[in-house]
Write a protein that holds these residues in place. Structure first.
Motif, PDB file in Angstrom:
ATOM      1  N   LEU A   9       2.249   5.652  -7.558  1.00 37.44           N
ATOM      2  CA  LEU A   9       1.580   4.797  -6.178  1.00 37.44           C
ATOM      3  C   LEU A   9       2.970   4.740  -5.467  1.00 37.44           C
ATOM      4  O   LEU A   9       3.730   4.325  -5.887  1.00 37.44           O
ATOM      5  N   LEU A  10       2.389   4.290  -4.517  1.00 37.15           N
ATOM      6  CA  LEU A  10       3.539   4.306  -2.920  1.00 37.15           C
ATOM      7  C   LEU A  10       3.125   3.017  -2.973  1.00 37.15           C
ATOM      8  O   LEU A  10       1.976   2.782  -2.083  1.00 37.15           O
ATOM      9  N   VAL A  11       4.437   2.001  -2.991  1.00 37.45           N
ATOM     10  CA  VAL A  11       4.292   0.757  -1.828  1.00 37.45           C
ATOM     11  C   VAL A  11       4.666   0.268  -0.671  1.00 37.45           C
ATOM     12  O   VAL A  11       6.466   0.715  -1.053  1.00 37.45           O
ATOM     13  N   ASP A  12       4.707   0.421   0.227  1.00 33.71           N
ATOM     14  CA  ASP A  12       6.180   0.237   1.405  1.00 33.71           C
ATOM     15  C   ASP A  12       5.279  -0.880   2.582  1.00 33.71           C
ATOM     16  O   ASP A  12       4.221  -0.354   2.707  1.00 33.71           O
ATOM     17  N   ASP A  13       5.931  -1.619   3.019  1.00 32.35           N
ATOM     18  CA  ASP A  13       5.364  -2.864   4.158  1.00 32.35           C
ATOM     19  C   ASP A  13       5.533  -1.439   5.296  1.00 32.35           C
ATOM     20  O   ASP A  13       4.516  -2.080   6.357  1.00 32.35           O
ATOM     21  N   LEU A  14       5.829  -0.611   5.053  1.00 33.79           N
ATOM     22  CA  LEU A  14       5.653  -0.035   6.253  1.00 33.79           C
ATOM     23  C   LEU A  14       5.013   1.815   6.208  1.00 33.79           C
ATOM     24  O   LEU A  14       5.139   2.096   5.506  1.00 33.79           O
ATOM     25  N   PRO A  15       3.880   1.488   7.081  1.00 35.62           N
ATOM     26  CA  PRO A  15       2.660   2.906   7.053  1.00 35.62           C
ATOM     27  C   PRO A  15       3.706   3.879   7.316  1.00 35.62           C
ATOM     28  O   PRO A  15       3.641   4.620   6.074  1.00 35.62           O
ATOM     29  N   GLU A  16       4.899   4.109   8.134  1.00 35.97           N
ATOM     30  CA  GLU A  16       5.038   5.108   8.225  1.00 35.97           C
ATOM     31  C   GLU A  16       6.150   5.972   7.371  1.00 35.97           C
ATOM     32  O   GLU A  16       6.001   7.020   6.660  1.00 35.97           O
ATOM     33  N   ASN A  17       6.667   5.062   6.255  1.00 35.46           N
ATOM     34  CA  ASN A  17       7.584   4.997   5.177  1.00 35.46           C
ATOM     35  C   ASN A  17       6.542   5.714   4.338  1.00 35.46           C
ATOM     36  O   ASN A  17       6.779   6.834   3.466  1.00 35.46           O
ATOM     37  N   LEU A  18       5.092   5.334   3.820  1.00 37.96           N
ATOM     38  CA  LEU A  18       4.342   5.984   3.079  1.00 37.96           C
ATOM     39  C   LEU A  18       3.603   7.196   3.493  1.00 37.96           C
ATOM     40  O   LEU A  18       3.905   7.408   2.530  1.00 37.96           O
ATOM     41  N   LEU A  19       3.561   7.111   4.203  1.00 40.18           N
ATOM     42  CA  LEU A  19       3.078   8.645   5.005  1.00 40.18           C
ATOM     43  C   LEU A  19       4.333   9.492   4.547  1.00 40.18           C
ATOM     44  O   LEU A  19       3.822  10.556   4.719  1.00 40.18           O
ATOM     45  N   ALA A  20       5.389   9.463   5.447  1.00 38.78           N
ATOM     46  CA  ALA A  20       6.632  10.229   4.958  1.00 38.78           C
ATOM     47  C   ALA A  20       6.505  10.822   3.742  1.00 38.78           C
ATOM     48  O   ALA A  20       6.925  12.044   2.951  1.00 38.78           O
ATOM     49  N   GLU A  31      -2.988  12.692  -7.570  1.00 38.10           N
ATOM     50  CA  GLU A  31      -3.506  11.933  -6.671  1.00 38.10           C
ATOM     51  C   GLU A  31      -2.471  10.501  -5.899  1.00 38.10           C
ATOM     52  O   GLU A  31      -1.599   9.978  -6.873  1.00 38.10           O
ATOM     53  N   ILE A  32      -1.940  10.682  -4.935  1.00 44.37           N
ATOM     54  CA  ILE A  32      -1.285   9.870  -4.317  1.00 44.37           C
ATOM     55  C   ILE A  32      -2.149   8.669  -4.381  1.00 44.37           C
ATOM     56  O   ILE A  32      -2.546   8.698  -2.779  1.00 44.37           O
ATOM     57  N   HIS A  33      -1.419   7.358  -4.152  1.00 47.87           N
ATOM     58  CA  HIS A  33      -2.773   5.721  -3.421  1.00 47.87           C
ATOM     59  C   HIS A  33      -1.796   4.701  -3.040  1.00 47.87           C
ATOM     60  O   HIS A  33      -0.172   5.146  -3.388  1.00 47.87           O
ATOM     61  N   LYS A  34      -1.474   4.325  -1.871  1.00 47.18           N
ATOM     62  CA  LYS A  34      -0.207   3.471  -0.839  1.00 47.18           C
ATOM     63  C   LYS A  34      -1.039   1.890  -1.423  1.00 47.18           C
ATOM     64  O   LYS A  34      -2.374   2.303  -0.932  1.00 47.18           O
ATOM     65  N   ALA A  35      -0.176   0.941  -1.209  1.00 46.67           N
ATOM     66  CA  ALA A  35      -0.166   0.280  -0.637  1.00 46.67           C
ATOM     67  C   ALA A  35       0.804  -0.906  -0.556  1.00 46.67           C
ATOM     68  O   ALA A  35       1.720  -0.099   0.034  1.00 46.67           O
ATOM     69  N   HIS A  36       0.813  -1.018   0.892  1.00 42.87           N
ATOM     70  CA  HIS A  36       1.578  -2.017   1.838  1.00 42.87           C
ATOM     71  C   HIS A  36       2.080  -3.567   1.206  1.00 42.87           C
ATOM     72  O   HIS A  36       2.497  -3.855   1.768  1.00 42.87           O
ATOM     73  N   SER A  37       1.499  -3.833   0.178  1.00 38.65           N
ATOM     74  CA  SER A  37       1.689  -4.938  -0.252  1.00 38.65           C
ATOM     75  C   SER A  37       2.257  -5.013  -2.015  1.00 38.65           C
ATOM     76  O   SER A  37       1.094  -4.506  -2.467  1.00 38.65           O
ATOM     77  N   ALA A  38       2.791  -6.397  -2.341  1.00 30.40           N
ATOM     78  CA  ALA A  38       2.877  -6.202  -3.509  1.00 30.40           C
ATOM     79  C   ALA A  38       1.618  -6.576  -4.149  1.00 30.40           C
ATOM     80  O   ALA A  38       1.375  -6.129  -5.121  1.00 30.40           O
ATOM     81  N   GLN A  47      -7.081  -0.815 -10.993  1.00 33.11           N
ATOM     82  CA  GLN A  47      -7.696  -0.595 -11.130  1.00 33.11           C
ATOM     83  C   GLN A  47      -7.575   0.484 -11.313  1.00 33.11           C
ATOM     84  O   GLN A  47      -9.147   2.180 -12.314  1.00 33.11           O
ATOM     85  N   TYR A  48      -6.526   1.342 -11.249  1.00 35.61           N
ATOM     86  CA  TYR A  48      -6.140   2.850 -11.625  1.00 35.61           C
ATOM     87  C   TYR A  48      -4.970   2.984 -13.075  1.00 35.61           C
ATOM     88  O   TYR A  48      -4.881   2.045 -12.806  1.00 35.61           O
ATOM     89  N   ASP A  49      -5.152   4.275 -13.123  1.00 31.94           N
ATOM     90  CA  ASP A  49      -3.874   4.207 -14.430  1.00 31.94           C
ATOM     91  C   ASP A  49      -2.780   5.130 -13.623  1.00 31.94           C
ATOM     92  O   ASP A  49      -2.888   5.867 -13.393  1.00 31.94           O
ATOM     93  N   PHE A  50      -1.554   4.804 -13.563  1.00 29.54           N
ATOM     94  CA  PHE A  50      -0.450   5.002 -12.327  1.00 29.54           C
ATOM     95  C   PHE A  50       0.178   5.603 -13.599  1.00 29.54           C
ATOM     96  O   PHE A  50       0.623   4.910 -14.882  1.00 29.54           O
ATOM     97  N   ARG A  51       0.408   6.761 -13.840  1.00 32.60           N
ATOM     98  CA  ARG A  51       1.794   7.871 -14.033  1.00 32.60           C
ATOM     99  C   ARG A  51       4.078   7.762 -13.261  1.00 32.60           C
ATOM    100  O   ARG A  51       4.449   7.651 -14.220  1.00 32.60           O
ATOM    101  N   LEU A  52       3.559   6.833 -11.884  1.00 27.87           N
ATOM    102  CA  LEU A  52       4.511   6.530 -11.437  1.00 27.87           C
ATOM    103  C   LEU A  52       4.362   5.555 -10.746  1.00 27.87           C
ATOM    104  O   LEU A  52       3.397   6.104  -9.779  1.00 27.87           O
ATOM    105  N   ALA A  53       5.348   4.613  -9.959  1.00 28.70           N
ATOM    106  CA  ALA A  53       5.243   4.036  -9.430  1.00 28.70           C
ATOM    107  C   ALA A  53       6.580   4.070  -8.486  1.00 28.70           C
ATOM    108  O   ALA A  53       7.855   3.566  -9.043  1.00 28.70           O
ATOM    109  N   PHE A  54       6.777   4.000  -6.368  1.00 30.52           N
ATOM    110  CA  PHE A  54       7.698   4.144  -5.948  1.00 30.52           C
ATOM    111  C   PHE A  54       7.683   2.830  -4.842  1.00 30.52           C
ATOM    112  O   PHE A  54       6.473   2.733  -4.814  1.00 30.52           O
ATOM    113  N   VAL A  55       8.499   1.950  -5.126  1.00 28.76           N
ATOM    114  CA  VAL A  55       8.927   0.231  -4.793  1.00 28.76           C
ATOM    115  C   VAL A  55       9.368   0.683  -3.978  1.00 28.76           C
ATOM    116  O   VAL A  55      10.210   0.423  -4.283  1.00 28.76           O
ATOM    117  N   ASP A  56       9.299  -0.296  -2.416  1.00 27.49           N
ATOM    118  CA  ASP A  56      10.347   0.074  -1.663  1.00 27.49           C
ATOM    119  C   ASP A  56      11.053  -1.363  -2.209  1.00 27.49           C
ATOM    120  O   ASP A  56      10.004  -2.577  -2.064  1.00 27.49           O
TER     121      ASP A  56
END
Length: 608
Positions: A9-20, A31-38, A47-56
């Protein structure tokens, strides 16, 4: 998506950071899932079982540390590893704050792709290993379920099998005891498992020793079989035992698996089969003996070969037709009416000149055969000399049951005047003596002969209630030759055979002091009469003659068996007693009796 997919799971409020980040982490199997907010991140984590979360760390509203605190407060998301992504310089205070919030590591901007991938690779491998372990766990669970199902199925088969399945260790202690073993031996598994097989009390000592020998020969022979007599739930039983010795591959210790089949019914069936074979032999030989008796008696009273042929053929055909009637009813019962109709069908009786009256009567096989011959003789005599020799003559045949006896009346009218014969022929003699334990009376009235025949056993009025009657067993023959006034007790329940044997005895100078046709008569005669020899039937109307034979032995009176049975079907304690099988050769009979008297053989005497 796969249930075992590895998800980051990638969590960042900036879309360009998520894309990078997505571009740097992208790989097969991830499987990479993206979230723009907490809040969006929390929804995805539900909904999903995540094995790692990158949080801004720096996000408007709820920042990364606060999101980590929320994740640690929820059971479903508590175990997700968090790597914080921040543009701030590294400091001990910031590191402490991140680790305290639940983070496991930091990635600093600008992001070094190598460091990012290296750290992500660690969690990817951990997730892969976790997936493999889960898959192995599921496979093992399926294997265990299949194993449990197979064991349950085997146990069900073992418990429902007609075999008793018993497993013992090297010391013959019971390891398993199936439901079949409980049914056969009446011993519950709880009272057998864990104890010595001998304590179950099922097998005799020699069988237990045999089992021990099987185990001791484990290296040379693995399969064994034996038969034994055991103690079953219903008493003594016969068993077939099949043993398999198995060696433990790890420790080399042998164990014994027993498969036991109860064969009591088979043994009983074999006894019945042997009895039926003996009974069949008895019937055949008894029939041949009757034919032989009819032949010899007819020959005695025939002056010409043509006359012998006519009378003998008629009597033999009458006997054969009676056998056919009995075969049609599987030798169980025959109707008196059938016998009469048979005489009419054969032409011996004229149905138009025959008056019948009487109830339905069912006859046993013995009485059927005897009455068939009697009716044939009555009809033949009536056709030759009596009422049926004239067109005006008639026969009145009636029967009734009085005082537990079947009374038959044969009355002739309209024939020539009757004159009592000076000497009775074989036909009249056969009629008078052919009913066995009954009685026959004849009245030679001028207007027509009257025969009255009484039969005490072997019949029933209600055919549906016909009792099962034992066939009379083969009888013994006679004894003696020209040895003076030798007195003989003859035990025989077949009238024709008794008549023939009596003639043979009398022709050779012996005297029949008593003809016994029942066990009671034979036993009384054996105990009270004075005689020199006895001819003993092995079975009288279903009653074995052991007690008669024992009485004769106690009195030291020689005797022999004359029977249609083989030796194994005769009294077992008298295997040394001579046996003559029916039909009996008169000369062999006489020679046997001479030997019993201690006299030389007849041919030796003549040669001297």
């Amino acid at each position: 998506m796969s249930e075992r997919a590895i998800r980051f799971l990638l969590v960042d409020d900036l879309p360009e950071n998520l894309l990078a980040l997505e571009a740097l982490l992208q790989r097969d199997g991830l499987e990479i899932h993206k979230a723009h907010s907490a809040s969006e991140a929390l929804e995805l984590m539900l909904q999903y079982d995540f094995r790692l979360a990158f949080v801004d760390v720096q996000m408007p509203g709820t920042n990364g540390y606060e999101l980590a605190e929320l994740m640690r407060g929820t059971e479903l998301t508590r175990e997700i590893p968090i790597i914080f992504v921040t543009a701030a310089d590294q400091s001990e205070i910031r590191d402490f704050q991140g680790y305290e919030a639940g983070g496991v590591d930091f990635i600093f901007k600008p992001i070094d792709p190598v460091i990012l991938r290296s750290k992500a690779e660690i969690f990817y491998r951990l997730a892969s290993q976790a997936n493999n372990l889960e898959r192995q766990r599921d496979e093992l669970r399926e294997i265990a379920q299949a194993r449990d199902l197979a064991i349950a199925s085997l146990r069900a088969h073992a418990d429902n099998s007609p075999l008793a399945l018993i497993e013992c260790d090297a010391r013959l202690n019971v390891v398993s005891w199936s439901g079949g073993a409980e049914r056969i031996f009446g011993v519950a598994p709880a009272k057998a498992i864990g104890r010595a097989l001998a304590e179950a009390g099922c097998f005799p000592h020699d069988s237990l020793e045999l089992f021990a020998d099987w185990i001791s020969s484990a290296g040379s022979q693995a399969r064994h079989s034996a038969e034994t007599v055991a103690n079953g739930a219903s008493g003594t039983i016969n068993c077939e035992i099949y043993g398999s010795v198995v060696l433990d591959p790890a420790q080399g210790r042998p164990s014994l698996s027993l498969q036991i089949l109860e064969t009591t019914e088979r043994h009983e069936a074999e006894k019945v089969r042997s009895l039926l074979v003996g009974e069949l032999n008895h019937r055949i030989k008894n029939t041949l003996a009757n034919v032989q008796a009819i032949m010899r008696q007819t020959l005695r009273t025939s002056s010409t070969l043509a006359g012998f042929n006519e009378r003998f053929s008629g009597r033999l055909q009458s006997l054969a037709r009676a056998h056919s009637i009995l075969s049609d009813v599987t030798w169980s019962r025959a109707s008196l009416g059938q016998l009469i109709e048979d005489q009419c069908a054969a032409g011996t009786l004229d149905r138009d000149r025959l008056e019948l009256s009487g109830p339905e009567i069912a006859l046993s096989p013995e009485v059927t055969l005897r009455l068939a011959l009697i009716l044939h003789e009555l009809a033949t005599n009536a056709a030759k000399y009596g009422a049926l020799s004239r067109s005006s003559g008639r026969v009145h045949l009636s029967w009734t049951v009085r005082q537990s006896a079947l009374q038959l009346s044969w009355r002739e009218t309209g024939g020539p005047p009757v004159i009592a014969p000076v000497q009775l022929g074989f036909g009249s003699t056969l009629i008078e003596s052919g009913v066995g334990d009954g009685e026959v009376a004849v009245s030679w009235q001028p207007e027509g002969v009257l025969w009255t025949i009484g039969i005490h056993s072997g019949f029933t009025v209600d055919m549906s209630q016909l009792s099962q009657q034992s066939d009379p067993d083969p009888a013994t023959a006679c004894h003696a030759e020209g040895f003076g006034a030798c007195r003989v007790l003859l035990v025989e329940d077949e009238p024709l055979i008794a008549m023939d044997i009596t003639d043979v005895l009398e022709d050779h100078g012996a005297q029949v002091v008593r003809l016994a046709t029942s066990l009671e008569e034979a036993l009384l005669a054996a105990r009270t009469l004075d005689f020199d020899l006895a001819l003993l039937d092995g079975n009288l109307r279903g009653a074995p003659v052991d007690v008669v034979a024992q009485t004769l032995r106690l009195r030291s009176i020689p005797f022999c068996f004359v029977s249609g049975y083989n030796r194994e079907h005769l009294p077992r304690n008298f295997q040394d007693v001579p046996l003559l099988t029916k039909p009996v050769d008169p000369m062999r009979l006489i020679e046997t009796l001479r030997q019993m008297r201690g006299l030389p053989a007849a041919n030796a005497r003549r040669a001297g």
